[in-house]
Enzyme design. Structure first.
Site, short mmCIF file in Angstrom:
data_model
loop_
_atom_site.label_atom_id
_atom_site.label_comp_id
_atom_site.label_asym_id
_atom_site.label_seq_id
_atom_site.Cartn_x
_atom_site.Cartn_y
_atom_site.Cartn_z
N CYS A 193 -5.02 5.08 11.22
CA CYS A 193 -4.50 5.04 12.60
C CYS A 193 -3.78 6.33 12.98
O CYS A 193 -3.44 6.52 14.14
CB CYS A 193 -3.56 3.85 12.78
SG CYS A 193 -2.03 3.94 11.83
N CYS B 92 -0.57 6.71 7.46
CA CYS B 92 -1.90 6.09 7.40
C CYS B 92 -2.96 7.09 7.84
O CYS B 92 -2.81 7.76 8.88
CB CYS B 92 -1.93 4.86 8.29
SG CYS B 92 -3.54 4.04 8.39
N ARG C 219 3.85 6.85 3.11
CA ARG C 219 3.03 7.98 3.55
C ARG C 219 2.24 7.59 4.80
O ARG C 219 1.95 6.42 5.02
CB ARG C 219 2.08 8.43 2.44
CG ARG C 219 1.04 7.42 2.03
CD ARG C 219 0.21 7.93 0.85
NE ARG C 219 -0.86 7.00 0.49
CZ ARG C 219 -0.72 5.97 -0.32
NH1 ARG C 219 0.47 5.72 -0.86
NH2 ARG C 219 -1.76 5.19 -0.59
N CYS D 76 -2.85 -0.04 14.62
CA CYS D 76 -3.72 0.26 13.48
C CYS D 76 -4.82 -0.81 13.37
O CYS D 76 -4.53 -2.02 13.42
CB CYS D 76 -2.92 0.30 12.19
SG CYS D 76 -3.91 0.82 10.76
N TYR E 79 20.11 21.93 39.11
CA TYR E 79 18.69 22.26 38.96
C TYR E 79 18.39 22.76 37.55
O TYR E 79 17.37 22.39 36.94
CB TYR E 79 18.31 23.31 40.00
CG TYR E 79 16.82 23.56 40.10
CD1 TYR E 79 15.98 22.61 40.67
CD2 TYR E 79 16.26 24.75 39.63
CE1 TYR E 79 14.61 22.84 40.76
CE2 TYR E 79 14.90 24.98 39.73
CZ TYR E 79 14.08 24.03 40.29
OH TYR E 79 12.73 24.26 40.37
N TRP F 163 24.40 23.02 43.21
CA TRP F 163 22.96 22.85 43.32
C TRP F 163 22.23 23.59 42.20
O TRP F 163 21.37 23.02 41.53
CB TRP F 163 22.45 23.34 44.68
CG TRP F 163 20.97 23.21 44.82
CD1 TRP F 163 20.27 22.13 45.25
CD2 TRP F 163 19.98 24.21 44.47
NE1 TRP F 163 18.91 22.39 45.20
CE2 TRP F 163 18.72 23.65 44.73
CE3 TRP F 163 20.06 25.52 43.98
CZ2 TRP F 163 17.53 24.36 44.51
CZ3 TRP F 163 18.88 26.22 43.76
CH2 TRP F 163 17.63 25.63 44.03
N THR G 56 0.80 -1.23 0.00
CA THR G 56 0.00 0.00 0.00
C THR G 56 0.83 1.27 0.00
O THR G 56 0.32 2.35 -0.29
CB THR G 56 -0.93 0.02 1.23
OG1 THR G 56 -0.13 0.05 2.43
CG2 THR G 56 -1.84 -1.20 1.24
N ASP H 145 21.05 18.85 48.05
CA ASP H 145 19.73 19.44 48.27
C ASP H 145 19.16 19.02 49.62
O ASP H 145 19.03 17.82 49.92
CB ASP H 145 18.79 19.00 47.15
CG ASP H 145 17.43 19.66 47.25
OD1 ASP H 145 17.29 20.76 46.72
OD2 ASP H 145 16.53 19.07 47.87
#
Length: 512
Positions: free
Chosen positions: A70, A67, A65, A40, A440, A436, A32, A456
């Site tokens: 789905c 679908c 390409r 799908c 972060y 620290w 296809t 920390d």
């Protein structure tokens, strides 16, 4: 990065429609010329008639390409932030993918992208072929096509606006790509919920951003609520589940974005109002990082939980907990400095003063959210003023100025680097930035999954509350070795457990 695919395992997942594999790979059907998701609903093709690709771009580059049944654009996105090695070429590809998602190839070419990464163009193409299975341009083109498909199905935007909102440079190019890929114009693909919707107001769009479940939305919203800077952002509880709202500015264009939870669709719903919808791709990219939509909870939980009994317990209590990112890197760096050695609440008060005094006021406040009044100050704005009057130690004001000047001089400071160690060293070289603050920033802006602020105070307090004994910074660092490469997620689980167990905000260096 994408790991090599085992065709037999992929085919078994396809045959069983196993939703756990949705977004982890795509199936190309030779007869296809279509590529699909593992879930799908179409009849399963014979094994000899299918091939498997690690991502949509690789399938599309080969000539397949998407679908229309789905909808590959609706698959949960595999994240580049997957705990791969923090050095070497795989890290460079991760950085490149992040920059492409943020629009690096929309107005520039592959050569310019390679320069930003410190690589040669030929080397970058080779690395993409090895780690992604598609060229950088194919990745960018697939990103545009899938976003356009989503907008065609989920919105009633005019085709002209869809073209620019998806990142196409012109209507002509938009039509050419769709005609070549689908052998039909974009208008022929307009079906689904969007076809039945009334046309939106100019400059507005609403769409879904999918995630891989579970997703702990209450924890994410609670984190953002506690840190919302007045005038810039807010958490609105007027709708069920609550929503996060903020003003934004990208490339001189202004807007407002609302993010709410759509659990039935396993997605977050984004509502953007902007002066120009060409902002949409960058808004999506920022929100994916901010809300950690590319995380793989199953992988993270299996690795963290099997190595540490405490992590196993926390993962069971908060499945799908994400590590919050940030909207803007400079904004996050300034927030981190403001929060040094003070409570979250005190840091937010300082942030509010900063925004009111130095942020650009909105010319036309949003009547739906009158409390949103200012943009966050730019690096240039903060580098040019004395920040001492905000009400903080002079040394911290000097650090804010130094960060603004550094980000102004070296914007790449806010991008992921060659390694976590390199990024941390760059930030620690700035005056007033210790380990620290650097860690972060690495967690929330650079999106380093193994960053970990071992000093920390909040992490130590959390372990003390949970296990009855408080570790030293050295002991915590040693224990955290078994949490690698997901130490940032371990830290977020500990911070969340602490905030849930205590009615009072913690003091010291905690999450800001």
């Amino acid at each position: 990065m994408n790991l090599p695919l085992d065709p037999d395992s992929c085919y078994r997942a396809l045959a069983s429609r196993d939703a756990r594999f949705d977004g982890r790979f795509f199936i190309a059907v030779h007869s296809t010329g279509i590529y699909c998701r593992p879930i799908c609903p179409a009849p399963t093709a014979k094994r000899e008639n299918v091939s498997f690709y690690p991502n949509a771009a690789a399938a599309q580059e080969t000539g397949y390409r998407p679908c229309l049944r789905c909808r590959p654009e609706a698959a949960p996105e595999s994240s580049a932030w997957r705990g791969v090695a923090n050095s070497g070429h795989s890290h460079a590809v991760t950085r490149a993918l992040e920059l492409i998602e943020l629009g690096a190839l929309d107005e520039a070419g592959v050569a310019e992208l390679a320069d930003r990464l410190g690589l040669g163009e030929r080397q970058l193409r080779r690395l993409f072929a090895e780690h992604v299975g598609a060229s950088p341009l194919s990745v960018a083109q697939t990103r545009r096509v899938l976003l356009a498909q989503q907008l065609l199905r989920e919105t009633a935007l005019p085709l002209t606006e869809i073209a620019f909102a998806a990142g196409f440079g012109s209507i002509r190019r938009f039509n050419e790509v769709f005609q070549a890929l689908f052998q039909r114009p974009p208008s022929a693909l307009r079906h689904g919920p969007g076809a039945r919707m009334p046309a939106p107001r100019a400059g507005e769009v609403s769409l879904l951003l999918r995630y891989r479940p579970p997703y702990d939305w209450p924890a994410m919203l609670g984190f953002l609520r506690a840190r919302a800077i007045p005038g810039l952002e807010q958490v609105d509880d007027a709708i069920e589940g609550g929503r996060y709202v903020r003003v934004l500015e990208i490339g001189g264009q202004h807007g407002r974005v609302c993010v709410s939870h759509a659990p039935a669709q396993q997605a977050l719903r984004v509502q953007l109002r902007a002066s120009h919808l060409s902002l949409l791709p960058q808004v999506i990219a920022r929100l994916r990082r901010m809300f950690d939509l590319g995380a793989d909870p199953e992988t993270i939980a299996s690795q963290l939980g099997e190595r540490d009994a405490l992590m196993a317990r926390l993962l069971q209590e908060r499945p799908g907990l994400r590590v919050p990112g940030c909207w803007d890197g400079f904004e996050l760096a300034i927030r981190a400095v403001l929060g040094q050695q003070i409570t979250v609440g005190a840091a937010i008060q300082l942030g509010g003063k900063l925004v009111q005094q130095h942020g650009a006021p909105l010319h036309a406040p949003d009547p739906e959210f009158p409390g949103l009044s200012h943009l966050f100050p730019s690096p240039a704005a903060l580098a040019a003023v004395d920040l001492g009057p905000l009400g903080m130690p002079r040394s911290r004001a000097a650090t804010l100025s130094a960060v603004a000047q550094a980000c102004l001089a070296t914007p790449a400071l806010l991008e992921r680097q060659d390694s976590l160690e390199h990024a941390l060293a760059q930030w620690r070289a700035l005056p007033g930035i210790g380990d620290w603050t650097a860690q972060y920033i690495a967690i929330r802006q650079l999106r380093e999954p193994d960053a970990f602020p071992a000093a920390d105070v909040g992490l130590m307090q959390a372990i003390e509350k949970l296990e009855g004994s408080r570790p030293s910074a050295r002991q915590l660092a040693e224990r955290a070795q078994v949490w690698r490469p997901w130490r940032a997620y371990a830290a977020q689980h500990l911070w969340t457990a602490l905030s849930s167990a205590s009615a009072r905000p913690s003091t010291g260096k905690t999450t800001n």
